[in-house]
Scaffold this active site. Structure first.
Site, PDB file in Angstrom:
ATOM      1  N   HIS A  16       0.866  -1.186   0.000  1.00  0.00           N
ATOM      2  CA  HIS A  16       0.000   0.000   0.000  1.00  0.00           C
ATOM      3  C   HIS A  16       0.898   1.230   0.000  1.00  0.00           C
ATOM      4  O   HIS A  16       1.296   1.736   1.051  1.00  0.00           O
ATOM      5  CB  HIS A  16      -0.917  -0.027   1.235  1.00  0.00           C
ATOM      6  CG  HIS A  16      -1.922   1.082   1.268  1.00  0.00           C
ATOM      7  ND1 HIS A  16      -3.077   1.022   2.019  1.00  0.00           N
ATOM      8  CD2 HIS A  16      -1.955   2.298   0.639  1.00  0.00           C
ATOM      9  CE1 HIS A  16      -3.764   2.140   1.864  1.00  0.00           C
ATOM     10  NE2 HIS A  16      -3.098   2.936   1.036  1.00  0.00           N
ATOM     11  N   HIS A  18       1.370   4.760  -2.530  1.00  0.00           N
ATOM     12  CA  HIS A  18       1.014   5.584  -3.693  1.00  0.00           C
ATOM     13  C   HIS A  18       2.307   6.242  -4.165  1.00  0.00           C
ATOM     14  O   HIS A  18       2.914   7.011  -3.402  1.00  0.00           O
ATOM     15  CB  HIS A  18      -0.011   6.646  -3.305  1.00  0.00           C
ATOM     16  CG  HIS A  18      -1.273   6.065  -2.721  1.00  0.00           C
ATOM     17  ND1 HIS A  18      -2.424   5.887  -3.458  1.00  0.00           N
ATOM     18  CD2 HIS A  18      -1.565   5.611  -1.476  1.00  0.00           C
ATOM     19  CE1 HIS A  18      -3.368   5.360  -2.692  1.00  0.00           C
ATOM     20  NE2 HIS A  18      -2.866   5.180  -1.480  1.00  0.00           N
ATOM     21  N   HIS A 193      -9.329   0.653  -1.340  1.00  0.00           N
ATOM     22  CA  HIS A 193      -9.324   1.348  -0.061  1.00  0.00           C
ATOM     23  C   HIS A 193     -10.735   1.244   0.527  1.00  0.00           C
ATOM     24  O   HIS A 193     -11.731   1.540  -0.165  1.00  0.00           O
ATOM     25  CB  HIS A 193      -9.005   2.830  -0.245  1.00  0.00           C
ATOM     26  CG  HIS A 193      -7.560   3.145  -0.500  1.00  0.00           C
ATOM     27  ND1 HIS A 193      -6.860   2.603  -1.525  1.00  0.00           N
ATOM     28  CD2 HIS A 193      -6.698   3.965   0.165  1.00  0.00           C
ATOM     29  CE1 HIS A 193      -5.607   3.089  -1.493  1.00  0.00           C
ATOM     30  NE2 HIS A 193      -5.491   3.911  -0.481  1.00  0.00           N
ATOM     31  N   GLU A 196     -11.169   3.189   5.927  1.00  0.00           N
ATOM     32  CA  GLU A 196     -10.161   4.150   6.401  1.00  0.00           C
ATOM     33  C   GLU A 196     -10.900   5.228   7.198  1.00  0.00           C
ATOM     34  O   GLU A 196     -10.764   5.306   8.419  1.00  0.00           O
ATOM     35  CB  GLU A 196      -9.392   4.750   5.216  1.00  0.00           C
ATOM     36  CG  GLU A 196      -8.350   5.796   5.619  1.00  0.00           C
ATOM     37  CD  GLU A 196      -7.678   6.477   4.425  1.00  0.00           C
ATOM     38  OE1 GLU A 196      -8.227   6.429   3.301  1.00  0.00           O
ATOM     39  OE2 GLU A 196      -6.607   7.079   4.638  1.00  0.00           O
ATOM     40  N   ASP A 274       1.773   3.980   2.649  1.00  0.00           N
ATOM     41  CA  ASP A 274       0.759   4.857   2.059  1.00  0.00           C
ATOM     42  C   ASP A 274       1.372   6.030   1.282  1.00  0.00           C
ATOM     43  O   ASP A 274       1.578   5.908   0.075  1.00  0.00           O
ATOM     44  CB  ASP A 274      -0.223   5.345   3.135  1.00  0.00           C
ATOM     45  CG  ASP A 274      -1.618   5.648   2.589  1.00  0.00           C
ATOM     46  OD1 ASP A 274      -1.858   5.413   1.395  1.00  0.00           O
ATOM     47  OD2 ASP A 274      -2.476   6.109   3.370  1.00  0.00           O
ATOM     48  N   ASP A 275       1.643   7.137   1.953  1.00  0.00           N
ATOM     49  CA  ASP A 275       2.188   8.342   1.297  1.00  0.00           C
ATOM     50  C   ASP A 275       3.335   8.876   2.149  1.00  0.00           C
ATOM     51  O   ASP A 275       3.205   9.896   2.836  1.00  0.00           O
ATOM     52  CB  ASP A 275       1.087   9.397   1.148  1.00  0.00           C
ATOM     53  CG  ASP A 275      -0.098   8.867   0.363  1.00  0.00           C
ATOM     54  OD1 ASP A 275       0.000   8.770  -0.872  1.00  0.00           O
ATOM     55  OD2 ASP A 275      -1.111   8.500   1.000  1.00  0.00           O
TER      56      ASP A 275
END
Ligand code: HPA
Ligand code: ZN
Length: 331
Positions: A16, A18, A193, A196, A274-275
């Site tokens: 996961h 991005h 997703h 969340e 994630d980011d």
């Protein structure tokens, strides 16, 4: 070996991530200058300061604007190369990487340039296996998703799968059932997703309407015992991202993260970043966040790494190779 070194030494998969969420402020401004693009922040420090998020949407607003710096195949190659260099240092040996082509196409970038650049940036990283997962932006709706799939189908062989991301609440999975079915018909794997910021009904929708094989985040599944039962029985992996959840205030703080209960309930938990350019650290930092909050026993750490490999879409031989390396390194 310290616990910190041990975390980095174990082979693991990142499931996961991005790629646009790895755009560090210095790279964003370097690429913007290279492309003659004006970003809406005066400098790197101003962009870093804008990273004080109150929820998912406040993050997405910054994340989508910063993506304007990315224009050419070389930009996407530089982004991928920088990420894989960092990830490898954290012990990542397999990565399944999200990208958001709708934003790039909206910025006038050709879909093929995005994919070509990302794959070019991967070329020298021969000891990290994996590939690309193309995400549909759920807040742009199912017709836009179908348009993207039509524009991407000639590159289906360069993709592992499709995902569903962006603003969750108010954008449930069900309207995307047809486009996910089409994608699965092209041989693409399905993830989404869910859970969340949205409740358990979004996770049910991802499973039932989309055929999602993994749930990205899924931290709210504990609100529904029947859902937990289904996920445990089928061992559907959750790609949990602790630093993201803290920074986007999906949880009240590190110590309030449901990670211990997710594990205790028998869910197939994986740890992901994630980011990372926005949330304070790459994969090892996410493990360290859990270690600081809860104390990660060596056996738990090994389980999380094993889960990530087993939850990946890597071929059985590659999974076996990484599991053997993990077994040796975890001794
Ligand atoms: N959630 C939804 N959309 C996203 C995320 C996320 O955590 N990161 C990038 N796009
Ligand atoms: Zn995400």
């Amino acid at each position: 070996m310290s616990a910190r070194d041990h975390i980095r030494a174990l082979p693991k998969a990142e499931l996961h991530l991005h790629i646009e969420g790895t755009l560090e402020p210095d790279l964003a401004f370097r690429l913007a200058r290279r492309n003659g693009v004006e970003l809406p922040w005066a400098d790197e420090a101003a962009l870093a300061k804008a990273m004080d998020f109150s929820d998912l949407q406040s993050f997405l607003d910054v994340y989508y604007q910063a993506m304007a710096a990315l224009r050419t195949p070389a930009d996407f190659a530089d982004l991928m190369d920088a990420y894989l260099t960092r990830a490898r240092a954290d012990g990542v040996r397999h990565a399944e990487i999200f990208f958001d082509p709708q934003v790039h196409i909206g910025n006038g970038v050709a879909f093929d340039d995005v994919v070509d650049g990302l794959l070019e940036g991967w070329r020298s990283h021969t000891d990290v296996s994996g590939g690309l997962i193309m995400c549909f932006l759920r807040d742009r709706g199912p017709e836009a998703a179908a348009d993207l799939l039509a524009a991407a189908r000639h590159r289906a062989g360069d993709l592992i799968g499709v995902g569903l991301d962006s603003a969750e609440v108010g954008n449930p999975p069900e309207p995307f059932a047809d486009v996910f079915a089409q994608a699965r018909g092209l041989g693409l794997r399905a993830v989404a997703h869910a859970g969340e910021e949205g409740g358990p009904e979004y996770v049910w929708g991802a499973l039932r309407a989309l055929g999602a094989e993994r749930i990205d985040h899924g931290i709210r599944v504990l609100e529904d015992d029947a859902l937990v039962g289904e996920l445990v029985a089928r061992q559907v992996p959750l790609t949990v991202c602790p630093l993201s959840n803290v920074r986007l205030k999906a949880v009240a703080g590190h110590a309030a993260h449901p990670f211990p209960e997710l594990l205790a309930r028998g869910l197939k938990v994986t740890v992901n970043s994630d980011d990372p350019a926005y949330f304070g650290g790459y994969l090892a930092a996410n493990f360290e966040c859990l270690d600081d909050a809860f104390g990660l026993q060596p056996q738990t750490l090994a389980t999380l790494c094993r889960n990530s490999i087993e939850a990946s879409f890597a071929a059985p031989e590659r999974q076996a190779e990484l599991l053997a390396e993990l077994g040796a390194a975890a001794q």
